[in-house]
Design a protein around this motif. Sequence first.
Motif, short mmCIF file in Angstrom:
data_model
loop_
_atom_site.label_atom_id
_atom_site.label_comp_id
_atom_site.label_asym_id
_atom_site.label_seq_id
_atom_site.Cartn_x
_atom_site.Cartn_y
_atom_site.Cartn_z
N GLU A 260 0.33 -1.16 -0.31
CA GLU A 260 -0.31 0.12 -0.16
C GLU A 260 0.85 1.14 -0.01
OE1 GLU A 260 -2.91 -0.50 3.55
OE2 GLU A 260 -3.94 -1.99 2.33
N ARG A 261 2.17 1.21 1.21
CA ARG A 261 2.41 2.29 0.95
C ARG A 261 3.99 2.44 0.08
NH1 ARG A 261 2.74 3.44 6.89
NH2 ARG A 261 4.01 5.43 6.91
N ARG A 262 4.13 1.75 -1.21
CA ARG A 262 5.36 1.04 -2.04
C ARG A 262 5.91 2.62 -2.22
NH1 ARG A 262 5.78 -2.27 -5.39
NH2 ARG A 262 3.42 -3.63 -4.86
N GLY A 263 5.66 3.77 -2.19
CA GLY A 263 6.07 4.80 -2.74
C GLY A 263 7.16 5.06 -2.48
N GLU A 264 6.84 4.73 -0.98
CA GLU A 264 7.57 5.44 0.67
C GLU A 264 8.92 5.13 0.74
OE1 GLU A 264 5.43 6.29 4.32
OE2 GLU A 264 3.31 6.57 2.85
N ILE A 265 8.86 4.07 0.12
CA ILE A 265 10.17 2.83 0.02
C ILE A 265 11.46 3.14 -0.26
CG2 ILE A 265 11.18 0.22 0.53
CD1 ILE A 265 8.03 -0.15 0.48
N ASP A 266 12.68 3.39 0.22
CA ASP A 266 14.03 3.56 -0.23
C ASP A 266 15.01 2.72 -0.39
OD1 ASP A 266 14.78 4.30 1.86
OD2 ASP A 266 14.64 6.60 1.95
N VAL A 267 16.23 2.44 -0.74
CA VAL A 267 16.77 1.67 0.01
C VAL A 267 17.29 1.50 1.35
CG1 VAL A 267 18.55 2.77 -0.87
CG2 VAL A 267 18.60 -0.11 -1.24
N LYS A 268 18.00 2.99 1.65
CA LYS A 268 18.03 2.79 3.19
C LYS A 268 17.05 1.97 4.01
CE LYS A 268 19.63 5.88 6.35
NZ LYS A 268 20.38 7.19 6.33
N LEU A 269 15.69 2.64 3.88
CA LEU A 269 15.25 2.17 4.79
C LEU A 269 14.30 0.60 4.70
CD1 LEU A 269 12.50 2.93 6.82
CD2 LEU A 269 11.04 3.06 4.56
N LEU A 270 14.41 0.32 3.21
CA LEU A 270 14.74 -1.96 3.07
C LEU A 270 15.38 -1.66 3.78
CD1 LEU A 270 12.94 -3.48 1.46
CD2 LEU A 270 14.68 -3.40 -0.92
N ASN B 208 9.20 -9.16 -2.91
CA ASN B 208 8.64 -8.28 -3.62
C ASN B 208 9.59 -7.24 -4.30
OD1 ASN B 208 7.92 -10.18 -4.51
ND2 ASN B 208 5.66 -9.25 -3.27
N HIS B 209 10.44 -5.95 -3.11
CA HIS B 209 10.68 -4.99 -3.15
C HIS B 209 11.92 -5.12 -3.78
CE1 HIS B 209 7.20 -3.54 -1.91
NE2 HIS B 209 6.86 -4.14 -1.01
N LEU B 210 12.91 -6.00 -3.58
CA LEU B 210 14.26 -5.87 -3.63
C LEU B 210 14.68 -5.53 -5.03
CD1 LEU B 210 15.05 -9.60 -2.20
CD2 LEU B 210 15.47 -7.63 -1.24
N HIS B 211 14.06 -5.39 -6.13
CA HIS B 211 14.49 -3.46 -7.24
C HIS B 211 14.68 -3.15 -6.58
CE1 HIS B 211 10.91 -2.00 -7.18
NE2 HIS B 211 10.12 -2.55 -6.88
N ALA C 116 15.85 -12.25 -7.03
CA ALA C 116 16.62 -10.70 -6.91
C ALA C 116 18.00 -11.06 -7.10
CB ALA C 116 16.51 -10.60 -4.79
N LEU C 117 18.46 -12.29 -6.38
CA LEU C 117 20.21 -12.92 -6.65
C LEU C 117 20.55 -13.47 -8.56
CD1 LEU C 117 22.44 -13.54 -5.43
CD2 LEU C 117 21.83 -16.37 -5.27
N LEU C 118 19.33 -13.49 -8.62
CA LEU C 118 19.43 -13.35 -10.93
C LEU C 118 19.59 -11.77 -11.10
CD1 LEU C 118 19.30 -15.63 -12.46
CD2 LEU C 118 17.13 -15.62 -12.41
N LEU C 119 18.32 -11.36 -10.26
CA LEU C 119 18.77 -9.62 -11.00
C LEU C 119 19.79 -9.28 -10.64
CD1 LEU C 119 15.24 -8.42 -9.72
CD2 LEU C 119 16.26 -8.79 -12.70
N LEU C 120 20.66 -9.43 -9.24
CA LEU C 120 21.62 -8.67 -9.06
C LEU C 120 23.38 -9.06 -9.90
CD1 LEU C 120 23.23 -6.74 -7.11
CD2 LEU C 120 23.57 -9.45 -5.65
N THR C 121 22.64 -10.83 -10.50
CA THR C 121 23.87 -10.78 -11.29
C THR C 121 24.00 -10.00 -12.83
OG1 THR C 121 23.31 -13.21 -10.21
CG2 THR C 121 24.87 -12.92 -12.45
N GLU C 122 23.23 -10.21 -13.01
CA GLU C 122 22.70 -9.37 -14.31
C GLU C 122 23.20 -7.58 -14.06
OE1 GLU C 122 21.97 -10.23 -17.51
OE2 GLU C 122 21.74 -12.17 -16.24
#
Length: 794
Positions: A337-347, A391-394, A457-463
């Motif tokens: 519901e509040r995905r727009g408020e998530i940044d990498v530091k908070l995550l 789902n938010h690791l991007h 997520a690990l696959l995306l990091l590999t890319e």
Amino acid sequence: MDVSTESILSGEEKEVLDGLEFPEEVEEALKEVISGTDPLDGKDFNPVDYINALFPTEQSLANIDEVVARIRMRIRKLDDDIRSSIRSQTDSESNGKQALEAAKDDIHEVFSKIKDIKEKADKSEDMVKEITRDIKQLDHGKRHLTSSITTLNHLHMLVGGVDSLQVLSRNRKYGEVANLLQGVLNVLDHFKKYMSIPQIKQLADKVNIIQAAMAQQVVADFKNSLSDPDLKPITGPDSMICNACKVINVLEPKIREDILTWLINKQLSDYLNVFNENFDVAWIDKIDRRYAWLKRILIQFEEDYQHTFPTEWNVEERICTQFCITTKQELSKIMNERRGEIDVKLLLFAIQRTTAFEGFLEKRFAYTHHRGDKSQTENHFQGLVSKCFENHLHIYIEAQDKNLAEMIDKFIADLKMQGVPKLGDDTEGAVLPSAGELFVFYKKCMVQCIQLSTGNALLLLTETFRKYLAEYANRLLLGNLPKVTSGGGLANILKDKDNEVKFNEDEKRLICCILTTSEYCQETTQQLQDKLKEKVNPDLVEKIDLNNEQDLLHSVISNSIQLLVQDLENACEPALTTMVKVHWQSIESVGDQSGYVTAIVSHLRKSLPIIRDNLFSSRKYFTQFCIKFVNSFIPRFINNIYRCKPLSAIGAEQLLLDAHSIKTALLDLPSIGSTVQRKPPASFTKVVIKGMSKAEMILKVVMSPHASQTSFVESYIKLLNDTDTTNFQKLLEMKGLKRSEQHSMLEIFRSQMATSNLSTNSSMNASKESTGGGGIVSESSRIKRLEKLIKKQF
């Protein structure tokens, strides 16, 4: 005195002796019996040789009477021995027959006794059966009587137990009920085969009714005792709740699961109210408070219910497990519901706090995991909450992408500002420090991501890793190599008016540094790929592929080597040009090596130590550089030899001396200018010897006479094994032959190529017949003198 067989034996006696041969096995047996060394005992006894041995001379015949007497005495002794042996064999046969008859009589007597014993044994067996018949009947009756008594005892216990259960249940004496109920159920198992008997069936039904009533009563008492807000329940090992748990353990497993579900929900009943999604405390920036709330609940629960619930119920662990499941659901909902408020530091903050909490739970409850006799240390809580962040690791991947982009820009700026690390600096060889920094950051990201997810997520990091490996290779490594101009030359190695190459020492060090850095990156990329495949989910292993990036890094290495080769080639080019401009036809004597050779060796001594020292950590690529250089230089040198025309015999000798000098310098190329002399690699030596031998052979052919054209052509084909008409014509031009002579020899050459199926021996014979042994061979003494001169020079 020699005596022949014919002189002492008649024809009949000879025939007997010739036929007197025994089989091999008989001969072996005779050797065992007759162990003496008498010639008469030998298989190959020869009477003639024996007689000649007794009478070697005519004078020895004087003793013939004495010898004959001895032989006759021996014959009489042999006759006596034979008669004695025959008599003993006759007596043995008679005694053997008597012994055989006696043995037959003994056998008949033994059979008679055995038959008698068997008849007595059969009578004894019948007697034993008769005696034990009554004993078996008594034993059978005893077993049935014992079974009947046991069954009656069980029936008495069952009836008494059912009555006692009813009384104890009404009085809520759950501690006694638990033990009695388990006993009644065990006894009832013995009557399963008697359920067809009405009285037994009635008892079984009565037990079932008591169990159902007991379950309702115990569950109600359990919940009432823990639900009354005005009364603090009495807990402990002897409390009603503890005894009720013992009864519940005996009842159906579903009843226990229902009680546990109710108890867990009761403990967590306030959780969703305290952390309602509409409250600020529910957001992930205050995620610590959720975990602190559970820790307080656990402390309170342990104080209130210590030693109350059975250990195997794992009540505290199940409370934590349900808390994690509920927390994951709630966090997933609020983050969506509040995905727009998530940044990498908070995550990352939320993930780190969550994984730490999961580790705390795993350590607290590790002792409760059991399988058989062995304790298990499986991470039951790992990912139980933190999976909600996948789902938010991007956001995390995008942040690392941005960080890596900034790092690449910084690396490029640092290289321009600081330049190449010099040898002796605290670096690994001449590897750029940025390479180490890049892979340290990769490792940190990989470890962090593995804690969060080993899936997509690990696959995306590999890319992302692949993207910036390519960036590093293209922008930092290839981007800092000298550029190739449109005219085909290298910008940094264009010659000035004095024919001096423009690669200075720093530029050569830069190329070597880029090469060693590429090698380091290539090896580390392989290790990174292996580690990623080890950690990623098994179904995604095939998607981890960094081979293209390794190929790109290998191409950087190849380009670096090629640049170094081209630089050294261009350094030698002016000397090769000078070689062609020499008037070889006017040289009158062979002296020291020519000036152009000295110039080439000088360039090699100047350039090689710099390259070798800067590639000391990449020996295999330094060897590749040396091999590539000689593979390129030697054909150019040979082409320039063809351009040295016309060429006198003395000029050819001087060129041969120069070629030997260059070969010596090339063989020493890997260690040239070094205080430590190493034997060059065999692969390198083979290339140099093969290439320079061809150059030397060309010059030897030029020095040979051509009076016999056919012989000259055949020698050229044999020695050079070159079928190229153009090269043959160049060699003729080097000799300064007239057009007519060249045309004639070319025709012979083409004819020889057309009939190349002839054997080498045939060609040599034809050459000798046409020249009488002339040709190349006739100049052998001259070439030998030249070789002696070369050895004297070196």
